[in-house]
Design a protein around this motif. Structure first.
Motif, PDB file in Angstrom:
ATOM      1  N   LYS A   1      24.418  51.251  35.886  1.00 41.86           N
ATOM      2  CA  LYS A   1      23.934  52.513  35.331  1.00 41.86           C
ATOM      3  C   LYS A   1      24.968  53.598  35.548  1.00 41.86           C
ATOM      4  O   LYS A   1      25.865  53.456  36.388  1.00 41.86           O
ATOM      5  N   ALA A   2      24.825  54.673  34.811  1.00 40.04           N
ATOM      6  CA  ALA A   2      25.699  55.834  35.004  1.00 40.04           C
ATOM      7  C   ALA A   2      25.603  56.269  36.458  1.00 40.04           C
ATOM      8  O   ALA A   2      24.515  56.333  37.030  1.00 40.04           O
ATOM      9  N   GLY A   3      26.751  56.515  37.060  1.00 45.63           N
ATOM     10  CA  GLY A   3      26.817  56.894  38.468  1.00 45.63           C
ATOM     11  C   GLY A   3      27.117  55.728  39.390  1.00 45.63           C
ATOM     12  O   GLY A   3      27.484  55.937  40.541  1.00 45.63           O
ATOM     13  N   ASP A   4      26.963  54.501  38.887  1.00 42.79           N
ATOM     14  CA  ASP A   4      27.327  53.328  39.693  1.00 42.79           C
ATOM     15  C   ASP A   4      28.844  53.209  39.750  1.00 42.79           C
ATOM     16  O   ASP A   4      29.551  53.626  38.830  1.00 42.79           O
ATOM     17  N   THR A   5      29.330  52.615  40.803  1.00 39.66           N
ATOM     18  CA  THR A   5      30.758  52.422  41.010  1.00 39.66           C
ATOM     19  C   THR A   5      31.051  50.932  41.056  1.00 39.66           C
ATOM     20  O   THR A   5      30.350  50.187  41.744  1.00 39.66           O
ATOM     21  N   ILE A   6      32.073  50.523  40.311  1.00 39.29           N
ATOM     22  CA  ILE A   6      32.457  49.107  40.294  1.00 39.29           C
ATOM     23  C   ILE A   6      33.840  48.936  40.900  1.00 39.29           C
ATOM     24  O   ILE A   6      34.627  49.875  40.978  1.00 39.29           O
ATOM     25  N   ARG A   7      34.103  47.728  41.331  1.00 40.68           N
ATOM     26  CA  ARG A   7      35.450  47.303  41.727  1.00 40.68           C
ATOM     27  C   ARG A   7      35.527  45.820  41.394  1.00 40.68           C
ATOM     28  O   ARG A   7      34.513  45.155  41.242  1.00 40.68           O
ATOM     29  N   VAL A   8      36.749  45.318  41.296  1.00 41.20           N
ATOM     30  CA  VAL A   8      36.935  43.911  40.947  1.00 41.20           C
ATOM     31  C   VAL A   8      37.816  43.237  41.983  1.00 41.20           C
ATOM     32  O   VAL A   8      38.768  43.830  42.486  1.00 41.20           O
ATOM     33  N   THR A   9      37.452  42.005  42.301  1.00 39.12           N
ATOM     34  CA  THR A   9      38.281  41.151  43.145  1.00 39.12           C
ATOM     35  C   THR A   9      38.780  40.020  42.260  1.00 39.12           C
ATOM     36  O   THR A   9      37.982  39.309  41.642  1.00 39.12           O
ATOM     37  N   LEU A  10      40.104  39.895  42.177  1.00 38.07           N
ATOM     38  CA  LEU A  10      40.748  38.908  41.311  1.00 38.07           C
ATOM     39  C   LEU A  10      41.512  37.942  42.202  1.00 38.07           C
ATOM     40  O   LEU A  10      42.346  38.357  43.001  1.00 38.07           O
ATOM     41  N   THR A  11      41.206  36.644  42.068  1.00 37.48           N
ATOM     42  CA  THR A  11      41.777  35.620  42.939  1.00 37.48           C
ATOM     43  C   THR A  11      42.365  34.489  42.113  1.00 37.48           C
ATOM     44  O   THR A  11      41.739  34.022  41.158  1.00 37.48           O
ATOM     45  N   VAL A  12      43.564  34.022  42.503  1.00 36.19           N
ATOM     46  CA  VAL A  12      44.170  32.868  41.829  1.00 36.19           C
ATOM     47  C   VAL A  12      43.295  31.653  42.120  1.00 36.19           C
ATOM     48  O   VAL A  12      43.122  31.253  43.261  1.00 36.19           O
ATOM     49  N   LYS A  13      42.766  31.076  41.058  1.00 38.34           N
ATOM     50  CA  LYS A  13      41.839  29.951  41.171  1.00 38.34           C
ATOM     51  C   LYS A  13      42.542  28.618  40.906  1.00 38.34           C
ATOM     52  O   LYS A  13      42.290  27.636  41.590  1.00 38.34           O
ATOM     53  N   GLN A  14      43.410  28.608  39.908  1.00 38.56           N
ATOM     54  CA  GLN A  14      44.075  27.359  39.520  1.00 38.56           C
ATOM     55  C   GLN A  14      45.379  27.684  38.810  1.00 38.56           C
ATOM     56  O   GLN A  14      45.461  28.655  38.064  1.00 38.56           O
ATOM     57  N   MET A  15      46.391  26.852  39.050  1.00 38.32           N
ATOM     58  CA  MET A  15      47.688  27.007  38.378  1.00 38.32           C
ATOM     59  C   MET A  15      48.049  25.677  37.733  1.00 38.32           C
ATOM     60  O   MET A  15      47.968  24.630  38.379  1.00 38.32           O
ATOM     61  N   THR A  16      48.454  25.749  36.464  1.00 34.32           N
ATOM     62  CA  THR A  16      48.815  24.549  35.723  1.00 34.32           C
ATOM     63  C   THR A  16      50.136  24.784  34.999  1.00 34.32           C
ATOM     64  O   THR A  16      50.155  25.424  33.933  1.00 34.32           O
ATOM     65  N   PRO A  17      51.264  24.327  35.555  1.00 38.30           N
ATOM     66  CA  PRO A  17      52.540  24.484  34.857  1.00 38.30           C
ATOM     67  C   PRO A  17      52.537  23.669  33.555  1.00 38.30           C
ATOM     68  O   PRO A  17      51.933  22.601  33.490  1.00 38.30           O
TER      69      PRO A  17
END
Length: 179
Positions: free
Chosen positions: A127-143
């Motif tokens: 809702k308006a007034g809520d604050t978000i943040r994101v956590t981004l994590t390396v899950k998998q790598m495929t050369p």
């Protein structure tokens, strides 16, 4: 075809499969993970963004800009009657777009492109007034054997000011093998 079941802690599952499992250890690196090539990026490398507060103006602008005028985003009375929302809520895609703005590093390379999103789920209304943040994590790598880059799958977890999950999804990027 043979199947095997593995029962283990998240850290052990990550070690066995080579794919980060939610609940496993994360490594907050001093340098943004988008500054790392496949050669230096590691499973579990993580960035946690700064917070961003969502305003009613953000919701209204997104409705006007995209044409998504679903009542839960535009009609206070109808949105208040909805048992899931209880009032105006932000668009899920607005949240995901703002989350991208929180974790993207704008400088060129080694991340070359975003080529998709998998398993997107909207979990808690914002809702308006809520604050978000994101956590981004390396899950998998495929050369890729035939290219100078590979694929990196990132676990994205968007949370609100209470730490409740708001959205979860995998971000798919192409990353240079060498810087």
């Amino acid at each position: 075809m043979q199947r095997s079941a593995i029962q283990a802690s998240p850290d052990m599952l990550t070690a066995i499969t080579g794919r980060w499992t939610r609940g496993s250890r994360r490594t907050e690196t001093p340098e943004h993970p988008f500054r790392h090539s496949l050669a230096t990026l590691r499973i579990g490398d993580t960035i946690t963004s700064e917070p961003r507060t969502i305003s009613r103006d953000d919701i209204d602008h997104f409705s006007d800009f995209t044409g998504d005028t679903f009542y839960a985003h535009t009609d206070p009375e109808a949105a208040a009657r909805n048992p899931l929302f209880g009032g105006i809520v932000a668009h899920g895609y607005l949240i995901v777009s703002m989350a991208a703005g929180l974790f993207v590093d704008p400088a060129p390379g080694p991340v070359l492109a975003n080529f998709g999103v998998d398993d997107l789920r909207f979990l808690t209304p914002v809702k308006a007034g809520d604050t978000i943040r994101v956590t981004l994590t390396v899950k998998q790598m495929t050369p890729r054997a035939s290219a100078d880059y590979g694929e990196v799958r990132w676990d994205a977890l968007v949370t609100n000011q209470d730490g409740d999950p708001v959205a979860t999804y995998d971000v798919l990027t192409l990353v240079a093998k060498e810087a």
